[in-house]
Scaffold this motif. Structure first.
Motif, PDB file in Angstrom:
ATOM      1  N   ASP A  14      -8.712   8.403  -2.926  1.00  0.00           N
ATOM      2  CA  ASP A  14      -9.294   7.099  -3.245  1.00  0.00           C
ATOM      3  C   ASP A  14      -8.698   6.008  -2.358  1.00  0.00           C
ATOM      4  O   ASP A  14      -9.422   5.157  -1.844  1.00  0.00           O
ATOM      5  N   ALA A  15      -7.372   6.020  -2.180  1.00  0.00           N
ATOM      6  CA  ALA A  15      -6.712   5.016  -1.344  1.00  0.00           C
ATOM      7  C   ALA A  15      -7.183   5.132   0.103  1.00  0.00           C
ATOM      8  O   ALA A  15      -7.398   4.117   0.775  1.00  0.00           O
ATOM      9  N   GLN A  16      -7.349   6.350   0.603  1.00  0.00           N
ATOM     10  CA  GLN A  16      -7.841   6.561   1.957  1.00  0.00           C
ATOM     11  C   GLN A  16      -9.264   6.028   2.098  1.00  0.00           C
ATOM     12  O   GLN A  16      -9.603   5.389   3.081  1.00  0.00           O
ATOM     13  N   ASP A  17     -10.098   6.290   1.107  1.00  0.00           N
ATOM     14  CA  ASP A  17     -11.483   5.806   1.120  1.00  0.00           C
ATOM     15  C   ASP A  17     -11.515   4.285   1.132  1.00  0.00           C
ATOM     16  O   ASP A  17     -12.279   3.677   1.883  1.00  0.00           O
ATOM     17  N   ILE A  18     -10.684   3.672   0.317  1.00  0.00           N
ATOM     18  CA  ILE A  18     -10.620   2.201   0.270  1.00  0.00           C
ATOM     19  C   ILE A  18     -10.171   1.660   1.621  1.00  0.00           C
ATOM     20  O   ILE A  18     -10.753   0.701   2.143  1.00  0.00           O
ATOM     21  N   ALA A  19      -9.135   2.256   2.199  1.00  0.00           N
ATOM     22  CA  ALA A  19      -8.629   1.810   3.502  1.00  0.00           C
ATOM     23  C   ALA A  19      -9.725   1.875   4.563  1.00  0.00           C
ATOM     24  O   ALA A  19      -9.926   0.930   5.333  1.00  0.00           O
ATOM     25  N   ARG A  20     -10.461   2.979   4.614  1.00  0.00           N
ATOM     26  CA  ARG A  20     -11.526   3.155   5.609  1.00  0.00           C
ATOM     27  C   ARG A  20     -12.653   2.142   5.390  1.00  0.00           C
ATOM     28  O   ARG A  20     -13.160   1.547   6.346  1.00  0.00           O
ATOM     29  N   VAL A  43      -7.230   4.912  10.449  1.00  0.00           N
ATOM     30  CA  VAL A  43      -6.772   3.936   9.466  1.00  0.00           C
ATOM     31  C   VAL A  43      -6.486   4.693   8.177  1.00  0.00           C
ATOM     32  O   VAL A  43      -7.189   5.644   7.833  1.00  0.00           O
ATOM     33  N   ALA A  44      -5.429   4.303   7.511  1.00  0.00           N
ATOM     34  CA  ALA A  44      -5.022   4.884   6.237  1.00  0.00           C
ATOM     35  C   ALA A  44      -4.239   3.796   5.507  1.00  0.00           C
ATOM     36  O   ALA A  44      -3.894   2.772   6.122  1.00  0.00           O
ATOM     37  N   PRO A  45      -3.960   3.979   4.245  1.00  0.00           N
ATOM     38  CA  PRO A  45      -3.230   2.930   3.526  1.00  0.00           C
ATOM     39  C   PRO A  45      -1.937   2.527   4.254  1.00  0.00           C
ATOM     40  O   PRO A  45      -1.060   3.358   4.503  1.00  0.00           O
ATOM     41  N   GLY A  46      -1.879   1.264   4.673  1.00  0.00           N
ATOM     42  CA  GLY A  46      -0.696   0.726   5.329  1.00  0.00           C
ATOM     43  C   GLY A  46      -0.512   1.069   6.788  1.00  0.00           C
ATOM     44  O   GLY A  46       0.511   0.728   7.386  1.00  0.00           O
ATOM     45  N   ALA A  81      -4.062  -2.630   9.523  1.00  0.00           N
ATOM     46  CA  ALA A  81      -3.098  -1.952   8.649  1.00  0.00           C
ATOM     47  C   ALA A  81      -2.842  -2.748   7.373  1.00  0.00           C
ATOM     48  O   ALA A  81      -2.820  -2.183   6.278  1.00  0.00           O
ATOM     49  N   CYS A  82      -2.658  -4.048   7.495  1.00  0.00           N
ATOM     50  CA  CYS A  82      -2.294  -4.820   6.299  1.00  0.00           C
ATOM     51  C   CYS A  82      -3.489  -5.168   5.427  1.00  0.00           C
ATOM     52  O   CYS A  82      -3.316  -5.652   4.304  1.00  0.00           O
ATOM     53  N   ASN A  83      -4.687  -4.883   5.877  1.00  0.00           N
ATOM     54  CA  ASN A  83      -5.878  -5.123   5.065  1.00  0.00           C
ATOM     55  C   ASN A  83      -6.422  -3.844   4.434  1.00  0.00           C
ATOM     56  O   ASN A  83      -7.537  -3.833   3.920  1.00  0.00           O
ATOM     57  N   THR A  84      -5.649  -2.771   4.430  1.00  0.00           N
ATOM     58  CA  THR A  84      -6.110  -1.494   3.885  1.00  0.00           C
ATOM     59  C   THR A  84      -6.043  -1.418   2.370  1.00  0.00           C
ATOM     60  O   THR A  84      -6.497  -0.438   1.777  1.00  0.00           O
ATOM     61  N   HIS A  85      -5.487  -2.429   1.736  1.00  0.00           N
ATOM     62  CA  HIS A  85      -5.291  -2.401   0.277  1.00  0.00           C
ATOM     63  C   HIS A  85      -6.339  -3.230  -0.468  1.00  0.00           C
ATOM     64  O   HIS A  85      -6.140  -3.584  -1.626  1.00  0.00           O
ATOM     65  N   ASN A  86      -7.440  -3.551   0.212  1.00  0.00           N
ATOM     66  CA  ASN A  86      -8.554  -4.324  -0.353  1.00  0.00           C
ATOM     67  C   ASN A  86      -8.138  -5.693  -0.861  1.00  0.00           C
ATOM     68  O   ASN A  86      -8.612  -6.160  -1.892  1.00  0.00           O
ATOM     69  N   GLN A  87      -7.255  -6.331  -0.131  1.00  0.00           N
ATOM     70  CA  GLN A  87      -6.917  -7.726  -0.367  1.00  0.00           C
ATOM     71  C   GLN A  87      -6.998  -8.423   0.985  1.00  0.00           C
ATOM     72  O   GLN A  87      -6.504  -7.883   1.979  1.00  0.00           O
ATOM     73  N   PHE A  88      -7.621  -9.603   1.029  1.00  0.00           N
ATOM     74  CA  PHE A  88      -7.603 -10.360   2.273  1.00  0.00           C
ATOM     75  C   PHE A  88      -6.138 -10.642   2.596  1.00  0.00           C
ATOM     76  O   PHE A  88      -5.385 -11.154   1.760  1.00  0.00           O
ATOM     77  N   THR A  89      -5.745 -10.288   3.818  1.00  0.00           N
ATOM     78  CA  THR A  89      -4.360 -10.446   4.243  1.00  0.00           C
ATOM     79  C   THR A  89      -4.349 -11.013   5.652  1.00  0.00           C
ATOM     80  O   THR A  89      -5.096 -10.554   6.517  1.00  0.00           O
ATOM     81  N   VAL A  90      -3.509 -12.014   5.861  1.00  0.00           N
ATOM     82  CA  VAL A  90      -3.437 -12.701   7.150  1.00  0.00           C
ATOM     83  C   VAL A  90      -2.008 -12.630   7.695  1.00  0.00           C
ATOM     84  O   VAL A  90      -1.066 -12.337   6.966  1.00  0.00           O
ATOM     85  N   ALA A  91      -1.887 -12.923   8.965  1.00  0.00           N
ATOM     86  CA  ALA A  91      -0.569 -12.977   9.594  1.00  0.00           C
ATOM     87  C   ALA A  91       0.130 -14.267   9.187  1.00  0.00           C
ATOM     88  O   ALA A  91      -0.463 -15.338   9.208  1.00  0.00           O
ATOM     89  N   GLN A  92       1.386 -14.124   8.824  1.00  0.00           N
ATOM     90  CA  GLN A  92       2.211 -15.291   8.507  1.00  0.00           C
ATOM     91  C   GLN A  92       3.141 -15.600   9.676  1.00  0.00           C
ATOM     92  O   GLN A  92       3.400 -16.747   9.995  1.00  0.00           O
TER      93      GLN A  92
END
Length: 154
Positions: A14-20, A43-46, A81-92
């Protein structure tokens, strides 16, 4: 007969599917990475691996790949990589260290790996190498989640 128990293999799938699916959703609108000729290899989780061939229009005045293009490749691998968890993620915050200058025609490979993720913050290391494994640059990215998801709730 189903037991109603989720196995670790099912969770990993499931995590792999979400990441893809997150990567696919991002790629659709990532005109910058597409225009630079980047390709998502995996691509894979993280984690994510992207490639980019150094073109003549990417060379600096010394005839080697302009550092900004290597930064862009590493930054794109970081983003996927940092957007594989289904949350919008940006560079800080991001930093890069250049180790060697690739020339025209070099195939660059950026491999991003999640080092730590907690709360809204994450830390990722990205290696930019050549096909022969030569290290051209190392990049460290600090991420921050922001409101929004790539995939609609099911």
């Amino acid at each position: 007969m189903t037991t109603g128990v989720t196995t670790s293999a099912e969770t990993a799938t499931d995590a792999q599917d979400i990441a893809r699916r997150c990567a696919d959703a991002m790629w659709e609108n990532d005109h910058a990475s597409q225009a630079l000729g980047m390709e998502i290899v995996s691509v894979a989780p993280g984690t994510a691996t992207l490639t980019m061939r150094v073109r003549k229009d990417m060379l600096n005045g010394l005839g080697t790949c302009h550092g900004g293009f290597m930064f862009a490749l590493a930054d794109s691998a970081f983003a996927f990589a940092c957007n594989t968890h289904n949350q919008f993620t940006v560079a800080q915050h991001c930093s890069i260290t250049y180790h060697a200058p690739p020339g025209e025609g070099a195939m660059l490979i950026a491999t991003a790996t999640e080092v730590h993720r907690a709360g809204r913050s994450g830390l990722y290391d990205i290696a930019v190498t050549g096909e022969d494994g030569k290290l051209y640059a190392t990049f460290r990215g600090h991420s921050r989640t922001v409101p929004g998801t790539h995939l609609a709730a099911t």
